[in-house]
Design a protein around this motif. Structure first.
Motif, PDB file in Angstrom:
ATOM      1  N   ILE A  87       0.836  -1.207   0.000  1.00 35.22           N
ATOM      2  CA  ILE A  87       0.000   0.000   0.000  1.00 35.22           C
ATOM      3  C   ILE A  87       0.868   1.253   0.000  1.00 35.22           C
ATOM      4  O   ILE A  87       0.630   2.207  -0.754  1.00 35.22           O
ATOM      5  N   VAL A  88       1.893   1.275   0.844  1.00 37.95           N
ATOM      6  CA  VAL A  88       2.778   2.442   0.902  1.00 37.95           C
ATOM      7  C   VAL A  88       3.524   2.609  -0.411  1.00 37.95           C
ATOM      8  O   VAL A  88       3.745   3.738  -0.888  1.00 37.95           O
ATOM      9  N   ASN A  89       3.897   1.502  -1.037  1.00 38.41           N
ATOM     10  CA  ASN A  89       4.549   1.578  -2.345  1.00 38.41           C
ATOM     11  C   ASN A  89       3.636   2.233  -3.376  1.00 38.41           C
ATOM     12  O   ASN A  89       4.086   3.039  -4.205  1.00 38.41           O
ATOM     13  N   GLY A  90       2.355   1.927  -3.323  1.00 35.71           N
ATOM     14  CA  GLY A  90       1.408   2.581  -4.219  1.00 35.71           C
ATOM     15  C   GLY A  90       1.244   4.058  -3.917  1.00 35.71           C
ATOM     16  O   GLY A  90       1.070   4.884  -4.831  1.00 35.71           O
ATOM     17  N   LYS A  91       1.313   4.433  -2.631  1.00 35.56           N
ATOM     18  CA  LYS A  91       1.223   5.845  -2.253  1.00 35.56           C
ATOM     19  C   LYS A  91       2.420   6.637  -2.755  1.00 35.56           C
ATOM     20  O   LYS A  91       2.299   7.839  -3.065  1.00 35.56           O
ATOM     21  N   LEU A  92       3.576   5.984  -2.818  1.00 34.47           N
ATOM     22  CA  LEU A  92       4.805   6.664  -3.229  1.00 34.47           C
ATOM     23  C   LEU A  92       4.995   6.698  -4.737  1.00 34.47           C
ATOM     24  O   LEU A  92       6.015   7.225  -5.207  1.00 34.47           O
ATOM     25  N   GLU A  93       4.075   6.151  -5.478  1.00 33.03           N
ATOM     26  CA  GLU A  93       4.219   6.097  -6.939  1.00 33.03           C
ATOM     27  C   GLU A  93       4.241   7.517  -7.516  1.00 33.03           C
ATOM     28  O   GLU A  93       3.363   8.335  -7.245  1.00 33.03           O
ATOM     29  N   GLY A  94       5.232   7.769  -8.315  1.00 34.66           N
ATOM     30  CA  GLY A  94       5.372   9.083  -8.945  1.00 34.66           C
ATOM     31  C   GLY A  94       6.079  10.114  -8.101  1.00 34.66           C
ATOM     32  O   GLY A  94       6.327  11.229  -8.585  1.00 34.66           O
ATOM     33  N   LYS A  95       6.431   9.785  -6.867  1.00 36.32           N
ATOM     34  CA  LYS A  95       7.132  10.729  -5.994  1.00 36.32           C
ATOM     35  C   LYS A  95       8.597  10.329  -5.926  1.00 36.32           C
ATOM     36  O   LYS A  95       8.932   9.263  -5.423  1.00 36.32           O
TER      37      LYS A  95
ATOM     38  N   GLN B 211      11.218  12.123  -4.544  1.00 37.13           N
ATOM     39  CA  GLN B 211      12.004  12.594  -3.420  1.00 37.13           C
ATOM     40  C   GLN B 211      11.735  11.744  -2.176  1.00 37.13           C
ATOM     41  O   GLN B 211      10.610  11.304  -1.943  1.00 37.13           O
ATOM     42  N   ALA B 212      12.792  11.561  -1.400  1.00 41.00           N
ATOM     43  CA  ALA B 212      12.675  10.737  -0.192  1.00 41.00           C
ATOM     44  C   ALA B 212      11.846  11.410   0.886  1.00 41.00           C
ATOM     45  O   ALA B 212      11.466  10.757   1.866  1.00 41.00           O
ATOM     46  N   LYS B 213      11.547  12.696   0.718  1.00 44.56           N
ATOM     47  CA  LYS B 213      10.723  13.383   1.712  1.00 44.56           C
ATOM     48  C   LYS B 213       9.315  12.804   1.778  1.00 44.56           C
ATOM     49  O   LYS B 213       8.588  13.038   2.760  1.00 44.56           O
ATOM     50  N   ALA B 214       8.923  12.064   0.737  1.00 47.64           N
ATOM     51  CA  ALA B 214       7.588  11.460   0.746  1.00 47.64           C
ATOM     52  C   ALA B 214       7.428  10.465   1.883  1.00 47.64           C
ATOM     53  O   ALA B 214       6.310  10.210   2.349  1.00 47.64           O
ATOM     54  N   LEU B 215       8.544   9.895   2.348  1.00 47.83           N
ATOM     55  CA  LEU B 215       8.468   8.951   3.461  1.00 47.83           C
ATOM     56  C   LEU B 215       8.116   9.639   4.768  1.00 47.83           C
ATOM     57  O   LEU B 215       7.764   8.970   5.746  1.00 47.83           O
ATOM     58  N   ASN B 216       8.235  10.956   4.819  1.00 46.75           N
ATOM     59  CA  ASN B 216       7.828  11.671   6.032  1.00 46.75           C
ATOM     60  C   ASN B 216       6.323  11.590   6.240  1.00 46.75           C
ATOM     61  O   ASN B 216       5.850  11.622   7.382  1.00 46.75           O
TER      62      ASN B 216
ATOM     63  N   LEU C 294      11.036  -7.038  -1.227  1.00 51.34           N
ATOM     64  CA  LEU C 294      12.189  -6.572  -1.997  1.00 51.34           C
ATOM     65  C   LEU C 294      12.514  -7.513  -3.150  1.00 51.34           C
ATOM     66  O   LEU C 294      12.926  -7.064  -4.225  1.00 51.34           O
ATOM     67  N   SER C 295      12.332  -8.802  -2.949  1.00 46.69           N
ATOM     68  CA  SER C 295      12.652  -9.767  -4.008  1.00 46.69           C
ATOM     69  C   SER C 295      11.600  -9.807  -5.103  1.00 46.69           C
ATOM     70  O   SER C 295      11.924 -10.076  -6.257  1.00 46.69           O
ATOM     71  N   GLU C 296      10.351  -9.509  -4.771  1.00 44.48           N
ATOM     72  CA  GLU C 296       9.264  -9.622  -5.741  1.00 44.48           C
ATOM     73  C   GLU C 296       8.825  -8.278  -6.313  1.00 44.48           C
ATOM     74  O   GLU C 296       8.557  -8.166  -7.509  1.00 44.48           O
ATOM     75  N   GLU C 297       8.720  -7.249  -5.476  1.00 41.04           N
ATOM     76  CA  GLU C 297       8.199  -5.956  -5.915  1.00 41.04           C
ATOM     77  C   GLU C 297       9.223  -4.829  -5.813  1.00 41.04           C
ATOM     78  O   GLU C 297       8.887  -3.667  -6.050  1.00 41.04           O
ATOM     79  N   GLY C 298      10.458  -5.149  -5.459  1.00 41.47           N
ATOM     80  CA  GLY C 298      11.466  -4.108  -5.309  1.00 41.47           C
ATOM     81  C   GLY C 298      11.798  -3.393  -6.606  1.00 41.47           C
ATOM     82  O   GLY C 298      12.170  -2.218  -6.597  1.00 41.47           O
ATOM     83  N   ALA C 299      11.644  -4.083  -7.731  1.00 41.32           N
ATOM     84  CA  ALA C 299      11.965  -3.456  -9.016  1.00 41.32           C
ATOM     85  C   ALA C 299      11.023  -2.312  -9.354  1.00 41.32           C
ATOM     86  O   ALA C 299      11.409  -1.358 -10.047  1.00 41.32           O
ATOM     87  N   SER C 300       9.770  -2.371  -8.879  1.00 43.45           N
ATOM     88  CA  SER C 300       8.786  -1.332  -9.172  1.00 43.45           C
ATOM     89  C   SER C 300       8.738  -0.244  -8.106  1.00 43.45           C
ATOM     90  O   SER C 300       8.006   0.733  -8.261  1.00 43.45           O
ATOM     91  N   ALA C 301       9.491  -0.383  -7.032  1.00 40.00           N
ATOM     92  CA  ALA C 301       9.466   0.580  -5.927  1.00 40.00           C
ATOM     93  C   ALA C 301      10.553   1.628  -6.118  1.00 40.00           C
ATOM     94  O   ALA C 301      11.581   1.369  -6.752  1.00 40.00           O
ATOM     95  N   PRO C 302      10.369   2.814  -5.565  1.00 51.21           N
ATOM     96  CA  PRO C 302      11.419   3.836  -5.633  1.00 51.21           C
ATOM     97  C   PRO C 302      12.681   3.384  -4.906  1.00 51.21           C
ATOM     98  O   PRO C 302      12.628   2.574  -3.973  1.00 51.21           O
ATOM     99  N   THR C 303      13.816   3.915  -5.325  1.00 52.04           N
ATOM    100  CA  THR C 303      15.094   3.506  -4.736  1.00 52.04           C
ATOM    101  C   THR C 303      15.161   3.861  -3.260  1.00 52.04           C
ATOM    102  O   THR C 303      15.640   3.067  -2.443  1.00 52.04           O
TER     103      THR C 303
END
Length: 499
Positions: A235-243, A245-250, A328-337
């Motif tokens: 869910i959090v990965n979907g929220k971070l889509e398109g963002k 900057q690391a500030k989104a984790l705040n 990380l092994s399954e969906e890490g490729a689609s997640a922000p660095t």
């Protein structure tokens, strides 16, 4: 102006009617369920629910929810549930009206568990269940709808109607959402804001009590919270889509979310252990008293203690690490660095007691972490993952265990085949001796019969082979007996004379 005055009069009449009906329904007992007088009030409710005035629709839905509480279950499932589902899921409807419909569905679900299922009776074919609608509204972009859905979900989870890790994950996302928590720091918020349904301040207070209470309510609830780590990461990965900057984790601090889950799970486990310890002490006292009276029971108490010692419970840190490594092994490729780095940092700092944990789960974690290492090329992420791999260096790999198990199985197969071949040779020798005993056409017929049996029953067991040989032996003795009788007819006469 005259038309406007007439419309205003109609609105006022409807509001008065709904207010009177609402007051009456609040003060009617359960004995009025199914009463014709109560059913006649429905003709005033439906026009209010379908009114063009939003205020009348909102109060009409509130009054309808009270009417449903006094209605029969079949009527609710066939007539009122589809109507409330339509209002709650309507995109064009106002948030206040949809919120009242959701609260009505929640109250009915607490009374009737079938509200969570699809109702296909009466021609009302629903395409969405209340649970699916609840999940959809939890992720709604409008804050008011998400807050109402979260409050409804908390009620259903605490009542035991649901144990869904995905719904719990959404509640965690809403609870830690910085956009909602900022409201608490607003100086303009007064005390009345906390009492309003749909208020973010009210929801924050409810959820702060909900999570520890729910985790301690039952073992299934505690397991559901622990299982919410995987859906939470997605869910959090979907929220971070398109963002970028690391500030989104705040806004969605994933490390604090996972830590909060482990904290509640450990707190519930601690309480469970204390309760079990108290029960064990009480049981020991009872056993001692029983031993004094009967002189027995010590062995049973020791056996029970040994069984309790053999049970290995996985820690929350280990289970959370498995979910993170799997993501990380399954969906890490689609997640922000930056998101992968944050998760890898959690793995690198994980405190896992290798000697005290379950070996199967440790092997699973090691295989997932190894796959996560190969699935990324980011240097900081790999360095954090290697820290955990170093900790798990002495843990047996899960795949190696499978290969050793398969090799043991294959090594045992030749011995079984040799044994079967030896038994087949013995059978052939025994059959050959039986064939030599038979003479002429009789031996040929018997041999042909046995060969046909062997051809028709390729997987013939040893017992059936022996029975076949016995049947052939009985055929042989019968044939010999007939030949002896034909050669010595006088014996048959003498035997008949004797009888």
């Amino acid at each position: 102006s005259t038309d406007h005055d007439e419309k205003a009069i109609v609105v006022v009449r409807q509001m008065r009617t709904i207010s009177i009906l609402s007051f009456v329904l609040e003060n009617i007992g359960g004995k009025m369920v199914g009463n014709p007088i109560l059913a006649s009030t429905l003709q005033h409710l439906l026009p209010a629910v379908t009114s063009k005035n939003a205020v009348i629709r909102e109060h009409g839905v509130i009054c309808l929810s009270k009417f449903c509480l006094l209605s029969e279950e079949d009527k609710i499932m066939d007539e009122f549930k589809p109507l409330l589902m339509q209002i709650a899921g309507s995109v064009e409807e106002r948030v206040e009206v949809r919120a009242q419909a959701m609260l009505a569905l929640c109250d009915l679900t607490l009374l009737h568990k079938d509200m969570l299922q699809l109702s296909d009776e009466g021609g009302n074919n629903e395409s969405t269940t209340f649970k699916e609608l609840l999940l959809e509204m939890l992720g709604h972009p409008k804050q008011g709808i998400a807050v109402i859905a979260a409050e409804v979900a908390a009620k259903l989870l605490l009542a035991g109607c649901l144990h869904d890790p995905t719904i719990i994950a959404w509640l965690l996302v809403i609870y830690f959402d910085a956009a909602l928590t900022e409201v608490e720091d607003d100086d303009d918020v007064d005390g009345s804001e906390v009492k309003k349904v749909g208020s973010p301040v009210r929801l924050q207070q409810l959820l702060s009590i909900f999570f520890p209470t729910y985790s301690m309510s039952s073992l299934d609830a505690n397991d559901a919270i622990m299982a919410a780590v995987g859906p939470l990461l997605t869910i959090v990965n979907g929220k971070l889509e398109g963002k970028k900057q690391a500030k989104a984790l705040n806004q969605w601090p994933i490390a604090k979310m996972v830590e909060y889950i482990c904290y509640n799970v450990d707190l519930a486990d601690k309480k469970k252990k204390e309760e079990s310890a108290n029960e064990t002490d009480q049981a020991e006292v009872d056993d001692v008293s029983q031993v004094k009276e009967e002189g027995e029971g010590d062995n049973q108490a020791e056996a029970t203690a040994e069984d309790d010692d053999t049970v290995v419970e996985a820690s929350s840190t280990l289970l959370a690490s498995i979910d993170i490594a799997e993501f990380l092994s399954e969906e890490g490729a689609s997640a922000p660095t930056y998101y992968n780095r944050a998760l890898a940092k959690m793995l690198g700092s994980a405190s896992i007691d290798v000697d005290a944990e379950d070996t199967a789960l440790l092997s699973r974690l090691k295989s997932q972490v190894a796959e996560a290492e190969f699935s990324t090329d980011d240097g900081p992420t790999v360095n954090q993952i290697k820290k955990l791999l170093t900790l798990l260096a002495d843990v047996a790999d899960f795949e190696e265990d499978e290969r050793s198990y398969s090799s043991e199985d294959t090594s045992g197969e030749p011995e079984e085949e040799e044994q079967e071949e030896q038994e087949d040779e013995l059978d052939e020798k025994s059959v050959a001796t039986d064939k030599e005993d038979l003479s002429g056409d009789e031996s040929f017929t018997t041999a042909t019969f046995e060969e046909n049996i062997e051809k028709e029953n390729v997987r013939l067991s040893m017992g059936s082979m022996k029975s076949a040989r016995l049947s052939m032996g009985s055929m042989k003795s019968a044939i010999e007996h007939e030949s002896e009788v034909e050669e010595t007819p006088s014996k048959r006469v003498s035997l008949g004379a004797v009888n």
